[in-house]
Write a protein that holds these residues in place. Sequence first.
Motif, PDB file in Angstrom:
ATOM      1  N   PRO A  53     -22.758  -3.918   1.398  1.00 50.15           N
ATOM      2  CA  PRO A  53     -24.016  -3.289   0.967  1.00 50.15           C
ATOM      3  C   PRO A  53     -25.171  -4.257   1.156  1.00 50.15           C
ATOM      4  CG  PRO A  53     -22.300  -3.019  -0.691  1.00 50.15           C
ATOM      5  CD  PRO A  53     -21.759  -3.972   0.325  1.00 50.15           C
ATOM      6  N   TYR A  54     -26.377  -3.719   1.350  1.00 52.04           N
ATOM      7  CA  TYR A  54     -27.521  -4.589   1.592  1.00 52.04           C
ATOM      8  C   TYR A  54     -27.698  -5.610   0.471  1.00 52.04           C
ATOM      9  CZ  TYR A  54     -32.171  -6.286   2.568  1.00 52.04           C
ATOM     10  OH  TYR A  54     -33.226  -7.117   2.829  1.00 52.04           O
ATOM     11  N   THR A  55     -27.520  -5.168  -0.781  1.00 54.17           N
ATOM     12  CA  THR A  55     -27.641  -6.088  -1.914  1.00 54.17           C
ATOM     13  C   THR A  55     -26.634  -7.233  -1.790  1.00 54.17           C
ATOM     14  OG1 THR A  55     -28.345  -4.283  -3.354  1.00 54.17           O
ATOM     15  CG2 THR A  55     -27.572  -6.281  -4.433  1.00 54.17           C
ATOM     16  N   GLY A  56     -25.443  -6.913  -1.295  1.00 56.98           N
ATOM     17  CA  GLY A  56     -24.424  -7.943  -1.097  1.00 56.98           C
ATOM     18  C   GLY A  56     -24.793  -8.927  -0.012  1.00 56.98           C
ATOM     19  N   GLN A  57     -25.504  -8.464   1.022  1.00 58.18           N
ATOM     20  CA  GLN A  57     -25.961  -9.365   2.073  1.00 58.18           C
ATOM     21  C   GLN A  57     -27.004 -10.340   1.526  1.00 58.18           C
ATOM     22  OE1 GLN A  57     -26.934  -7.441   5.894  1.00 58.18           O
ATOM     23  NE2 GLN A  57     -25.812  -5.644   5.206  1.00 58.18           N
ATOM     24  N   VAL A  58     -27.925  -9.811   0.736  1.00 55.21           N
ATOM     25  CA  VAL A  58     -28.940 -10.683   0.126  1.00 55.21           C
ATOM     26  C   VAL A  58     -28.262 -11.691  -0.801  1.00 55.21           C
ATOM     27  CG1 VAL A  58     -31.005 -10.791  -1.316  1.00 55.21           C
ATOM     28  CG2 VAL A  58     -30.691  -8.873   0.257  1.00 55.21           C
ATOM     29  N   ALA A  59     -27.258 -11.231  -1.539  1.00 54.49           N
ATOM     30  CA  ALA A  59     -26.552 -12.106  -2.481  1.00 54.49           C
ATOM     31  C   ALA A  59     -25.874 -13.268  -1.764  1.00 54.49           C
ATOM     32  CB  ALA A  59     -25.526 -11.306  -3.283  1.00 54.49           C
ATOM     33  N   VAL A  60     -25.287 -13.013  -0.590  1.00 58.87           N
ATOM     34  CA  VAL A  60     -24.667 -14.090   0.187  1.00 58.87           C
ATOM     35  C   VAL A  60     -25.729 -15.107   0.598  1.00 58.87           C
ATOM     36  CG1 VAL A  60     -23.605 -14.640   2.421  1.00 58.87           C
ATOM     37  CG2 VAL A  60     -22.664 -12.807   1.013  1.00 58.87           C
ATOM     38  N   GLY A  61     -26.885 -14.626   1.031  1.00 61.08           N
ATOM     39  CA  GLY A  61     -27.981 -15.543   1.368  1.00 61.08           C
ATOM     40  C   GLY A  61     -28.429 -16.340   0.160  1.00 61.08           C
ATOM     41  N   ALA A  62     -28.472 -15.687  -0.999  1.00 61.76           N
ATOM     42  CA  ALA A  62     -28.894 -16.370  -2.225  1.00 61.76           C
ATOM     43  C   ALA A  62     -27.914 -17.470  -2.612  1.00 61.76           C
ATOM     44  CB  ALA A  62     -29.022 -15.358  -3.370  1.00 61.76           C
ATOM     45  N   VAL A  63     -26.630 -17.241  -2.397  1.00 59.82           N
ATOM     46  CA  VAL A  63     -25.631 -18.267  -2.708  1.00 59.82           C
ATOM     47  C   VAL A  63     -25.901 -19.523  -1.877  1.00 59.82           C
ATOM     48  CG1 VAL A  63     -23.187 -18.899  -2.432  1.00 59.82           C
ATOM     49  CG2 VAL A  63     -23.798 -16.714  -3.481  1.00 59.82           C
ATOM     50  N   VAL A  64     -26.218 -19.337  -0.600  1.00 54.70           N
ATOM     51  CA  VAL A  64     -26.521 -20.481   0.260  1.00 54.70           C
ATOM     52  C   VAL A  64     -27.722 -21.248  -0.290  1.00 54.70           C
ATOM     53  CG1 VAL A  64     -27.205 -21.209   2.578  1.00 54.70           C
ATOM     54  CG2 VAL A  64     -25.587 -19.326   2.294  1.00 54.70           C
ATOM     55  N   LEU A  65     -28.764 -20.521  -0.659  1.00 54.90           N
ATOM     56  CA  LEU A  65     -29.972 -21.163  -1.189  1.00 54.90           C
ATOM     57  C   LEU A  65     -29.719 -21.808  -2.546  1.00 54.90           C
ATOM     58  CD1 LEU A  65     -32.521 -18.402  -0.162  1.00 54.90           C
ATOM     59  CD2 LEU A  65     -32.137 -20.596   0.959  1.00 54.90           C
ATOM     60  N   ASN A  66     -28.860 -21.200  -3.358  1.00 54.08           N
ATOM     61  CA  ASN A  66     -28.502 -21.803  -4.644  1.00 54.08           C
ATOM     62  C   ASN A  66     -27.764 -23.127  -4.440  1.00 54.08           C
ATOM     63  OD1 ASN A  66     -29.626 -19.648  -6.017  1.00 54.08           O
ATOM     64  ND2 ASN A  66     -27.680 -18.558  -6.272  1.00 54.08           N
ATOM     65  N   ARG A  67     -26.976 -23.203  -3.381  1.00 51.07           N
ATOM     66  CA  ARG A  67     -26.283 -24.454  -3.085  1.00 51.07           C
ATOM     67  C   ARG A  67     -27.265 -25.553  -2.677  1.00 51.07           C
ATOM     68  NH1 ARG A  67     -20.526 -23.206   0.057  1.00 51.07           N
ATOM     69  NH2 ARG A  67     -19.659 -21.856  -1.583  1.00 51.07           N
ATOM     70  N   VAL A  68     -28.307 -25.156  -1.945  1.00 52.67           N
ATOM     71  CA  VAL A  68     -29.326 -26.140  -1.551  1.00 52.67           C
ATOM     72  C   VAL A  68     -29.939 -26.785  -2.793  1.00 52.67           C
ATOM     73  CG1 VAL A  68     -31.553 -26.465  -0.411  1.00 52.67           C
ATOM     74  CG2 VAL A  68     -29.844 -24.949   0.620  1.00 52.67           C
ATOM     75  N   GLU A  69     -30.114 -25.980  -3.848  1.00 60.54           N
ATOM     76  CA  GLU A  69     -30.724 -26.475  -5.084  1.00 60.54           C
ATOM     77  C   GLU A  69     -29.733 -27.195  -5.989  1.00 60.54           C
ATOM     78  OE1 GLU A  69     -33.971 -26.355  -5.689  1.00 60.54           O
ATOM     79  OE2 GLU A  69     -34.209 -25.424  -3.716  1.00 60.54           O
ATOM     80  N   SER A  70     -28.445 -27.037  -5.736  1.00 61.06           N
ATOM     81  CA  SER A  70     -27.421 -27.652  -6.586  1.00 61.06           C
ATOM     82  C   SER A  70     -27.132 -29.088  -6.153  1.00 61.06           C
ATOM     83  CB  SER A  70     -26.121 -26.844  -6.514  1.00 61.06           C
ATOM     84  OG  SER A  70     -25.053 -27.543  -7.128  1.00 61.06           O
ATOM     85  N   PRO A  71     -27.014 -30.021  -7.101  1.00 63.50           N
ATOM     86  CA  PRO A  71     -26.705 -31.419  -6.744  1.00 63.50           C
ATOM     87  C   PRO A  71     -25.294 -31.595  -6.188  1.00 63.50           C
ATOM     88  CG  PRO A  71     -26.659 -31.120  -9.125  1.00 63.50           C
ATOM     89  CD  PRO A  71     -27.212 -29.855  -8.554  1.00 63.50           C
ATOM     90  N   ALA A  72     -24.475 -30.551  -6.303  1.00 66.70           N
ATOM     91  CA  ALA A  72     -23.095 -30.636  -5.821  1.00 66.70           C
ATOM     92  C   ALA A  72     -22.973 -30.357  -4.321  1.00 66.70           C
ATOM     93  CB  ALA A  72     -22.210 -29.660  -6.595  1.00 66.70           C
TER      94      ALA A  72
END
Length: 222
Positions: free
Chosen positions: A125-144
């Motif tokens: 679903p489109y929302t799921g596609q955006v969510a996958v992109g958000a996970v990538v961006l959340n990782r950029v912000e994570s110190p891990a």
Amino acid sequence: MVSIRKKICVALAVVFALNIFVICCAQYAEAVTYQQGSTGSVVTQIQRKLYNWGYYSGSVDGVYGSKTVSAVKYFQKSNGLTPDGKCGPKTLAALGITVSTAEQNAQGDVELLARLISAEARGEPYTGQVAVGAVVLNRVESPAFPNTLSGVIYQSGAFTCIQDGQFWGTVADSAYKAARDAINGWDPSGGAIYYFNPSTATSSWIWSRPLITVIGKHRFCA
């Protein structure tokens, strides 16, 4: 002796493959191309030039749609360029458009993220596609995780699409829009830094991650 030779050959083959992969990544990052699905000020410049010169009759709205593709092909055919409907370095130069480093970086980020979304979440679903992109961006912000988009995407073992080559396939149009929505701050994942498909996951560890939400076939976790 034979086993040592085999090990040396395998090691050399791996080094060679990694070198080719790095070169391809570098070329991809440098060759920013505007194409169907792209948006922004550079697309507006492209449309305005084509409109003023009689190649384009659509709206100058900064959205690279099918009419812009047709106009670019018309311009390319008329000027001895490969008529692929995409504005790469040669077509941009022929249009007299210079793209700033900041604009190149922004477009490069959309291209990278869209390619990852398309490979990892095509058919979701489109929302799921955006969510996958958000996970990538959340990782950029994570110190891990690495602190750059390319660093997160190319991190060893992070995404199966890099390992199996699907990352380099055709990018779905919806993935570009999903990438821009994620970059603009929409996060349907609820701040997740992991996601997985329970029907294909091979790691037992991933099931230990706290579940945040489920979208389509993916479970998004903290």
